[in-house]
Write an enzyme that holds these catalytic residues in place. Sequence first.
Site, PDB file in Angstrom:
ATOM      1  N   LYS A  85       8.691  -0.383  -3.497  1.00 60.56           N
ATOM      2  CA  LYS A  85       8.688  -1.156  -2.260  1.00 60.56           C
ATOM      3  C   LYS A  85      10.105  -1.579  -1.865  1.00 60.56           C
ATOM      4  O   LYS A  85      10.288  -2.486  -1.053  1.00 60.56           O
ATOM      5  CB  LYS A  85       7.767  -2.364  -2.397  1.00 60.56           C
ATOM      6  CG  LYS A  85       6.313  -1.957  -2.581  1.00 60.56           C
ATOM      7  CD  LYS A  85       5.343  -3.016  -2.086  1.00 60.56           C
ATOM      8  CE  LYS A  85       3.974  -2.461  -1.807  1.00 60.56           C
ATOM      9  NZ  LYS A  85       3.185  -2.130  -2.987  1.00 60.56           N
ATOM     10  N   LYS A 111       0.615   8.876  -2.187  1.00 59.85           N
ATOM     11  CA  LYS A 111      -0.679   8.179  -2.276  1.00 59.85           C
ATOM     12  C   LYS A 111      -1.175   7.806  -0.870  1.00 59.85           C
ATOM     13  O   LYS A 111      -0.370   7.427  -0.023  1.00 59.85           O
ATOM     14  CB  LYS A 111      -0.454   6.907  -3.100  1.00 59.85           C
ATOM     15  CG  LYS A 111      -1.675   6.095  -3.376  1.00 59.85           C
ATOM     16  CD  LYS A 111      -1.316   4.786  -4.062  1.00 59.85           C
ATOM     17  CE  LYS A 111      -0.753   3.760  -3.110  1.00 59.85           C
ATOM     18  NZ  LYS A 111      -0.646   2.398  -3.635  1.00 59.85           N
ATOM     19  N   LYS A 138      -2.561   1.842   2.743  1.00 55.85           N
ATOM     20  CA  LYS A 138      -2.778   1.074   3.972  1.00 55.85           C
ATOM     21  C   LYS A 138      -1.525   0.987   4.821  1.00 55.85           C
ATOM     22  O   LYS A 138      -1.594   0.847   6.032  1.00 55.85           O
ATOM     23  CB  LYS A 138      -3.094  -0.393   3.666  1.00 55.85           C
ATOM     24  CG  LYS A 138      -4.198  -0.697   2.766  1.00 55.85           C
ATOM     25  CD  LYS A 138      -4.303  -2.240   2.672  1.00 55.85           C
ATOM     26  CE  LYS A 138      -5.035  -2.674   1.443  1.00 55.85           C
ATOM     27  NZ  LYS A 138      -4.135  -2.892   0.298  1.00 55.85           N
TER      28      LYS A 138
HETATM   29  P1  TYM Z   1      -4.243  -2.744  -3.044  1.00 51.56           P
HETATM   30  O1  TYM Z   1      -4.708  -3.727  -2.033  1.00 51.56           O
HETATM   31  O2  TYM Z   1      -3.025  -1.948  -2.771  1.00 51.56           O
HETATM   32  O3  TYM Z   1      -5.420  -1.724  -3.335  1.00 51.56           O
HETATM   33  C1  TYM Z   1      -6.749  -2.162  -3.616  1.00 51.56           C
HETATM   34  C2  TYM Z   1      -7.389  -1.233  -4.627  1.00 51.56           C
HETATM   35  O4  TYM Z   1      -7.465   0.090  -4.094  1.00 51.56           O
HETATM   36  C3  TYM Z   1      -6.909   1.033  -5.021  1.00 51.56           C
HETATM   37  N1  TYM Z   1      -6.268   2.119  -4.257  1.00 51.56           N
HETATM   38  C4  TYM Z   1      -6.485   3.420  -4.471  1.00 51.56           C
HETATM   39  N2  TYM Z   1      -7.275   4.077  -5.344  1.00 51.56           N
HETATM   40  C5  TYM Z   1      -7.270   5.443  -5.283  1.00 51.56           C
HETATM   41  N3  TYM Z   1      -6.512   6.157  -4.392  1.00 51.56           N
HETATM   42  C6  TYM Z   1      -5.712   5.523  -3.512  1.00 51.56           C
HETATM   43  N4  TYM Z   1      -4.991   6.224  -2.636  1.00 51.56           N
HETATM   44  C7  TYM Z   1      -5.669   4.102  -3.520  1.00 51.56           C
HETATM   45  N5  TYM Z   1      -4.990   3.185  -2.777  1.00 51.56           N
HETATM   46  C8  TYM Z   1      -5.365   1.978  -3.249  1.00 51.56           C
HETATM   47  C9  TYM Z   1      -5.876   0.210  -5.790  1.00 51.56           C
HETATM   48  O5  TYM Z   1      -5.572   0.815  -7.027  1.00 51.56           O
HETATM   49  C10 TYM Z   1      -6.587  -1.111  -5.925  1.00 51.56           C
HETATM   50  O6  TYM Z   1      -7.485  -1.070  -7.024  1.00 51.56           O
HETATM   51  N6  TYM Z   1      -2.080  -5.547  -6.607  1.00 51.56           N
HETATM   52  C11 TYM Z   1      -3.349  -5.063  -6.073  1.00 51.56           C
HETATM   53  C12 TYM Z   1      -4.278  -6.172  -5.634  1.00 51.56           C
HETATM   54  C13 TYM Z   1      -4.585  -7.137  -6.719  1.00 51.56           C
HETATM   55  C14 TYM Z   1      -5.489  -6.951  -7.803  1.00 51.56           C
HETATM   56  C15 TYM Z   1      -5.444  -8.172  -8.546  1.00 51.56           C
HETATM   57  C16 TYM Z   1      -6.308  -5.896  -8.211  1.00 51.56           C
HETATM   58  C17 TYM Z   1      -4.056  -8.378  -6.822  1.00 51.56           C
HETATM   59  N7  TYM Z   1      -4.562  -9.021  -7.922  1.00 51.56           N
HETATM   60  C18 TYM Z   1      -6.218  -8.345  -9.674  1.00 51.56           C
HETATM   61  C19 TYM Z   1      -7.075  -6.081  -9.366  1.00 51.56           C
HETATM   62  C20 TYM Z   1      -7.026  -7.302 -10.091  1.00 51.56           C
HETATM   63  C21 TYM Z   1      -3.054  -4.189  -4.858  1.00 51.56           C
HETATM   64  O7  TYM Z   1      -2.015  -4.250  -4.288  1.00 51.56           O
HETATM   65  O8  TYM Z   1      -4.137  -3.436  -4.469  1.00 51.56           O
END
Ligand code: TYM
Length: 343
Positions: A111, A191, A194
């Site tokens: 990032k 990847k 969003k």
């Molecule tokens: P975030 O919001 O980026 O993504 C949410 C979840 O979606 C999964 N994901 C994917 N899986 C497969 N292929 C993809 N292209 C893809 N893009 C996103 C992510 O792996 C995630 O599981 N830091 C985390 C949010 C978070 C969190 C937590 C998750 C904060 N605290 C505690 C689990 C437990 C994040 O940025 O996810």
Amino acid sequence: MSRRISGFKPTGPLQLGNYVGAIRPVVRGQHEQPTVAFIADLHALTVQHDPALVQALSREVAGLLLATGIDPGHALLYRQSDVAAHLELHYLLECVTSYGEAHRMIQFKEKGGGGGSRLSLLTYPVLMAADILLHDIEEVPVGNDQRQHVELTRDLAERFNERYGPTFTVPRAVHPAVAARIADLAEPGRKMGKTNASTAGVLFLLDPPDVLRRKVMRAVTDTGTEVVYEPQQRPGVANLLDILGALTDRDPRAVAGDFQGMGYGRLKTAVADAVIATLEPIQGRYRALTDEDIETVLADGAERAAEHADRTVRRARIALGLTGGRRAPAGSPATPVTAGRPR
Ligand code: TYM
């Protein structure tokens, strides 16, 4: 029965990777396993943000989690910033984290982390550890990109328990068997995310069916014409097979077998059909929700989440020697301080 948690950062509209990588696994297990799903809005503040947009996206993400099948009668659904314990445990865990290990996190580098970035971008994996440890979680269903953060969470929990006594449950990441990392359709090396700069290759959960179909039909494939599952040599086609396999609960290699002797066009049509068949009912349920429905669920979830989370923070405070956690019995004499060994 393992306790599970997954979080979703409201930095952009949810996309298919979020659904396949994390939402669906969470929805599927919620009736058998205690489940927590939360809106990680504090995490959205680690990069430049528009307050009104974060607020609107938080509600949209919550609505979509309900529309995809999170059942608030079983799972806990809430907004992170409504439960102050996340912030308190974040700081307490920073006190067992080294600068070096925070700095090694891949996402900080990805990032663009550097001298000018927010300090919270550096420490956000520690906040994520707090999110997980607050709830005594055993399993964290996430996509592959979050693997390193869950490893850090394990390290911090083990270190804390070792230094200050058993306090936290040590969690582990669980990834879906298929499509733990869905790629951007226009750039298969990247990847699906969003916040990807171009949205041409990102399938948003709320994209209208004609837009979804157009994006899939324009997906970048590889030179060649045979549909075979070779993620290294043919990442574009493998990604389409992963998506179709995930949405139909089949092995992507077996899916490839269905398309023998057919071109990429037939595969793309089948992927578009499966994506639309999955997302259209979700979109219908989302549109039927009001803001008030969503806020009611979130408020109730926050109240229930705080009960558990406050108990965990109290345990951590006591273990660390902070006074608020333990009241001296009335009338007991003050005890002199005898220096112990710093830990
Ligand atoms: P975030 O919001 O980026 O993504 C949410 C979840 O979606 C999964 N994901 C994917 N899986 C497969 N292929 C993809 N292209 C893809 N893009 C996103 C992510 O792996 C995630 O599981 N830091 C985390 C949010 C978070 C969190 C937590 C998750 C904060 N605290 C505690 C689990 C437990 C994040 O940025 O996810």
